[in-house]
Design a protein around this motif. Structure first.
Motif, PDB file in Angstrom:
ATOM      1  N   LYS A 175     -58.985  -8.343  25.962  1.00  0.00           N
ATOM      2  CA  LYS A 175     -58.933  -9.636  26.846  1.00  0.00           C
ATOM      3  C   LYS A 175     -58.690 -10.703  25.915  1.00  0.00           C
ATOM      4  O   LYS A 175     -59.965 -11.004  24.872  1.00  0.00           O
ATOM      5  CB  LYS A 175     -59.836 -10.063  27.811  1.00  0.00           C
ATOM      6  N   ASP A 176     -57.661 -11.392  25.469  1.00  0.00           N
ATOM      7  CA  ASP A 176     -57.640 -12.711  24.556  1.00  0.00           C
ATOM      8  C   ASP A 176     -58.335 -13.940  25.315  1.00  0.00           C
ATOM      9  O   ASP A 176     -58.335 -13.744  26.455  1.00  0.00           O
ATOM     10  CB  ASP A 176     -56.175 -12.942  24.327  1.00  0.00           C
ATOM     11  N   PRO A 177     -58.774 -14.627  24.236  1.00  0.00           N
ATOM     12  CA  PRO A 177     -59.383 -15.958  24.868  1.00  0.00           C
ATOM     13  C   PRO A 177     -58.345 -16.848  25.815  1.00  0.00           C
ATOM     14  O   PRO A 177     -58.797 -17.342  26.721  1.00  0.00           O
ATOM     15  CB  PRO A 177     -59.857 -16.876  23.579  1.00  0.00           C
ATOM     16  N   ASN A 178     -57.167 -16.660  25.467  1.00  0.00           N
ATOM     17  CA  ASN A 178     -56.157 -17.241  26.401  1.00  0.00           C
ATOM     18  C   ASN A 178     -56.008 -16.812  27.809  1.00  0.00           C
ATOM     19  O   ASN A 178     -55.162 -17.005  28.636  1.00  0.00           O
ATOM     20  CB  ASN A 178     -54.777 -17.867  25.947  1.00  0.00           C
ATOM     21  N   GLY A 179     -56.684 -15.558  27.866  1.00  0.00           N
ATOM     22  CA  GLY A 179     -56.522 -14.732  29.275  1.00  0.00           C
ATOM     23  C   GLY A 179     -55.498 -13.514  29.242  1.00  0.00           C
ATOM     24  O   GLY A 179     -55.578 -12.886  30.316  1.00  0.00           O
ATOM     25  N   THR A 180     -55.053 -13.347  28.375  1.00  0.00           N
ATOM     26  CA  THR A 180     -53.976 -12.386  28.161  1.00  0.00           C
ATOM     27  C   THR A 180     -54.600 -11.003  28.000  1.00  0.00           C
ATOM     28  O   THR A 180     -55.270 -10.856  27.139  1.00  0.00           O
ATOM     29  CB  THR A 180     -53.016 -12.508  27.038  1.00  0.00           C
TER      30      THR A 180
END
Lengths: 361, 137
Positions: A175-180
């Motif tokens: 999970k990327d910090p940007n939510g992806t």
């Protein structure tokens, strides 16, 4: 008062007063006891490769029927996401291009895999959501193989060798910090088979749909796993746990009012015999073979069916001692375990009792 | 003839109520027990999810669509069963006759389900056995 006066004036009738009172009680109690406030209505359909039964407590009217149809629809939606046989499903696509970085897989799939990886870690690999290729080697792709045969030893060794090449477990959910969210597998040796967890997730979703639709009392059974809510008009739902060596017998009984999930794993549902040895579908990723932990039946109670489903498999592979330790370590999880040698155990808070103990009570 | 005299004087409302309630108390449970029972039905669901309801007291052999070909369902003597079919494990066929409310036989590979209408708890009322709302397996 004059009625009573009448009785007092006619002594022959006075002695009948208790009888009149008894009849009065029954005349009121009988219609009350049999009032048409509701009953259990069940509907069974095929979904997730097994029979799914939805039982609800209610009036069984058309509206209730429509709600039940929506619950089945929700189960099929989960099946369409998690099935590895359906060429249109995300799991199929991931398995057939494992090393591709799959961006933003469906939220439901992320939830299932996330929980699967968590339980894998808790059980030190006893639960493994990446055994599709191993299950295929054993012929457990669709139910039970028509003519069960042991896989070639070379194929099993190759599978184990391939797995051991990877220093880390090869299913990666990031999970990327940007939510992806991205998902990728290190190779087809980690191909997804969510059969031991997705059914539980589907039951959780089905129950959520049922409650959203306004039905608060129901029981949803999918291939022997189940999720329960409420009661049968104030009476508990009564569940039997199948005897692992006698299909027609029940070894334990569970009576539940309120919310609970129950999942059972055993070596008796999907298996074939080779030279008198039972080759069942619960595979141990460490050996590449059917688990020989000594356990033959594991029932797990938890709040979520997804957790109960995956943990029943994990505990089955772990065996009695490690399985007990895992159950005791987790909050809100209870278990009932049976070994091949007859030894058995249930956690203190497990709702239910062995039937032979009940007879002795 | 104190009895007769008593009944003649049974004119007050309370007395009449006691008489009526007594009558209802006796007759009510009798009538409830003797009430007409609904016809027992079997539900047959084919591969297309089409459902057919058929009375268990009407003997027949019907053919329904299955995923692997037509599947025969026999209804006879208030019971129902899946007839011999060439599915891999013949689980449905091996189940044999079923006749109790909620009982089910299915050929999963054929996607055909046969179920006696009702819920297992009605078996409990009739037979005194402890039924289960579900079996964990």
């Amino acid at each position: 008062m004059s009625g009573l006066t009448f009785f007092s004036k006619v002594p022959a009738l006075k002695k009948w007063i208790p009888l009149f009172l008894v009849l009065l009680f029954f005349s009121l109690w009988f219609p009350w006891n049999n009032r048409d406030s509701g009953s259990v209505h069940s509907s069974t359909q095929l979904a997730m490769g097994t029979l799914v039964t939805i039982s609800t407590w209610g009036t069984g009217d058309v509206d209730e029927g429509k709600k039940v149809a929506r619950i089945f629809e929700r189960i099929r939606q989960v099946e369409a996401i998690a099935s590895r046989q359906d060429a249109n499903s995300p799991v199929y696509r991931i398995n057939h291009s494992p090393q591709t970085k799959h961006v933003a897989p469906p939220e439901a799939l992320v939830t299932i895999i996330e929980k699967g990886l968590e339980i894998r870690q808790q059980s030190q690999g006893a639960f493994d959501p990446g055994l599709a290729s191993l299950l295929d080697l054993w012929g457990f792709t669709h139910g039970v193989p028509e003519k069960g045969a042991l896989p070639e030893q070379n194929d099993l060794s190759a599978w184990l060798e391939k797995r051991n090449q990877f220093p880390e477990y090869g299913i990666h959910l990031n999970k990327d910090p940007n939510g992806t969210v991205t998902l990728h597998l290190d190779g087809d040796v980690f191909a997804l088979d969510l059969g031991a967890i997705a059914k539980g997730y589907a039951l959780d979703q089905a129950m959520a749909t049922m409650k959203q639709s306004g039905i608060q009392d129901g029981l949803i059974i999918g291939g022997g796993d189940m999720i329960i809510a409420g009661s049968k008009g104030g009476k508990p739902w009564r569940i039997g746990i199948q005897h692992p060596r006698d299909r027609d017998k029940v070894m334990a009984q569970v009576e539940v009012m309120g919310d609970m999930a129950l999942a059972t794993s055993g070596d008796y549902e999907r298996f074939f015999m080779v030279n008198g040895e039972r080759q069942h579908h619960i595979l141990d990723s460490k050996t590449g073979k059917p688990s020989r932990s000594g356990l033959i039946s594991v029932s797990i109670q938890a709040k979520e069916a997804m957790v109960a489903d995956a943990l029943s498999t994990a505990v089955f592979v772990l065996g009695m001692e490690k399985g007990k330790a895992l159950i005791e370590q987790l909050d809100g999880v209870e278990g009932m375990l049976v070994q091949e040698n007859g030894e058995r155990w249930k956690s203190p808070q497990f709702k239910g009792q062995w039937l032979d103990e009940q007879k002795n009570d | 003839m104190k009895w007769l005299e008593g009944w003649r004087r049974c004119t007050h409302a309370t007395d009449r109520w006691i008489t009526v309630i007594s009558a209802v108390g006796i007759m009510g449970p009798c009538l409830w027990t003797l009430r007409p029972q609904p016809e027992r039905m079997v539900i047959i669901r084919d591969v297309h999810a089409h459902e057919v309801e058929w009375p268990l007291n009407r003997d027949t052999i019907m053919e329904v669509d299955g995923r692997l070909g037509p599947v025969k369902v026999e209804i006879r003597d208030q019971r129902v069963r899946l007839l011999e079919f060439n599915s891999p494990r013949l689980v449905g066929t091996l189940t044999g006759w079923i006749d109790k409310p909620g009982q089910l036989t299915a050929c999963v590979p054929c996607a055909v389900i046969v179920q006696v209408k009702g819920h297992p708890s009605s078996n409990h009322e009739n037979s005194g056995h402890q039924p289960y709302d579900g079996i964990a397996r």
